[in-house]
Design a protein around this motif. Structure first.
Motif, PDB file in Angstrom:
ATOM      1  N   GLU A  36       9.533  -1.347  -4.944  1.00  0.00           N
ATOM      2  CA  GLU A  36      10.399  -0.385  -4.259  1.00  0.00           C
ATOM      3  C   GLU A  36      11.817  -0.441  -4.815  1.00  0.00           C
ATOM      4  O   GLU A  36      12.427   0.597  -5.078  1.00  0.00           O
ATOM      5  N   LEU A  41      10.713   3.408  -5.594  1.00  0.00           N
ATOM      6  CA  LEU A  41       9.538   4.049  -5.018  1.00  0.00           C
ATOM      7  C   LEU A  41       9.566   3.897  -3.507  1.00  0.00           C
ATOM      8  O   LEU A  41      10.152   2.958  -2.977  1.00  0.00           O
ATOM      9  N   GLN A  45       4.364   6.336  -2.182  1.00  0.00           N
ATOM     10  CA  GLN A  45       4.028   6.216  -3.604  1.00  0.00           C
ATOM     11  C   GLN A  45       3.307   4.912  -3.891  1.00  0.00           C
ATOM     12  O   GLN A  45       2.342   4.882  -4.664  1.00  0.00           O
ATOM     13  N   LEU A  46       3.744   3.835  -3.276  1.00  0.00           N
ATOM     14  CA  LEU A  46       3.072   2.546  -3.464  1.00  0.00           C
ATOM     15  C   LEU A  46       1.673   2.576  -2.858  1.00  0.00           C
ATOM     16  O   LEU A  46       0.731   2.032  -3.435  1.00  0.00           O
ATOM     17  N   ALA A  49      -0.590   4.459  -5.264  1.00  0.00           N
ATOM     18  CA  ALA A  49      -0.962   3.616  -6.412  1.00  0.00           C
ATOM     19  C   ALA A  49      -2.041   2.613  -6.022  1.00  0.00           C
ATOM     20  O   ALA A  49      -3.015   2.411  -6.756  1.00  0.00           O
ATOM     21  N   ALA A  98       6.571   6.401 -10.541  1.00  0.00           N
ATOM     22  CA  ALA A  98       5.331   6.469  -9.767  1.00  0.00           C
ATOM     23  C   ALA A  98       4.132   6.875 -10.617  1.00  0.00           C
ATOM     24  O   ALA A  98       3.059   6.281 -10.500  1.00  0.00           O
ATOM     25  N   VAL A 102       0.793   4.648 -11.115  1.00  0.00           N
ATOM     26  CA  VAL A 102      -0.514   5.124 -10.653  1.00  0.00           C
ATOM     27  C   VAL A 102      -1.523   5.108 -11.800  1.00  0.00           C
ATOM     28  O   VAL A 102      -2.661   4.652 -11.639  1.00  0.00           O
TER      29      VAL A 102
END
Length: 147
Positions: A36, A41, A45-46, A49, A98, A102
């Motif tokens: 982060e 992020l 978004q985390l 992923a 991001a 990913v």
């Protein structure tokens, strides 16, 4: 563990692959704070992923289950996926946002899906019927590391 007598190196590779798998599938939550901050992020978004990695892993397990039964060398298959996993790890270290995170996690998820199917075949091939339960017990224990 009598089933490990003889070629010990193959068991080290097999059980070592589970330790790598455990680290691979469980590292993201530990790294959320750092990701982060360094990649700017958010939690969504985390989560994406992590979810993409998990989904790719599930798909890969199904695919490698089929491929393992057809492969002439399961160790070569395991080694090829280890190389793909190393590539995904390298890509992960270069992620600057991001999308790259990913994509790299997707590679990690796809490459790690080989461990379960291949390990079950190898344990069955490498052990006598009387030793299989103990060998599978060690596989399950190695898989549970970090849970």
């Amino acid at each position: 563990m009598s089933f490990m007598k003889g070629n010990m190196s193959r068991w080290v590779v097999l059980y070592g692959s589970f330790l790598v798998l455990a680290a691979n599938l469980k590292d993201m939550p530990v790294l959320y704070g750092e990701l982060e901050a360094s990649l700017h992020l958010d939690s969504t978004q985390l989560g994406i992923a992590t979810g993409v990695q998990g989904l790719c892993h599930v798909i890969a397990v199904c695919f490698f289950g089929y491929l393992t039964s057809k492969a002439s060398s399961r160790l070569v298959l395991l080694a090829a996926c280890a190389a793909a996993w190393a590539t995904g790890t390298l890509l992960n270290s270069f992620a600057r946002g991001a999308l790259m995170l990913v994509l790299s996690r997707a590679v990690l998820g796809l490459s790690s899906g080989v461990v379960g199917p291949v390990s079950q075949c190898l344990v069955a091939e490498w052990t006598q019927p009387a030793d299989r339960a103990q060998a599978f017990g060690v596989v399950v224990a190695a898989d549970a590391v970090g849970q």
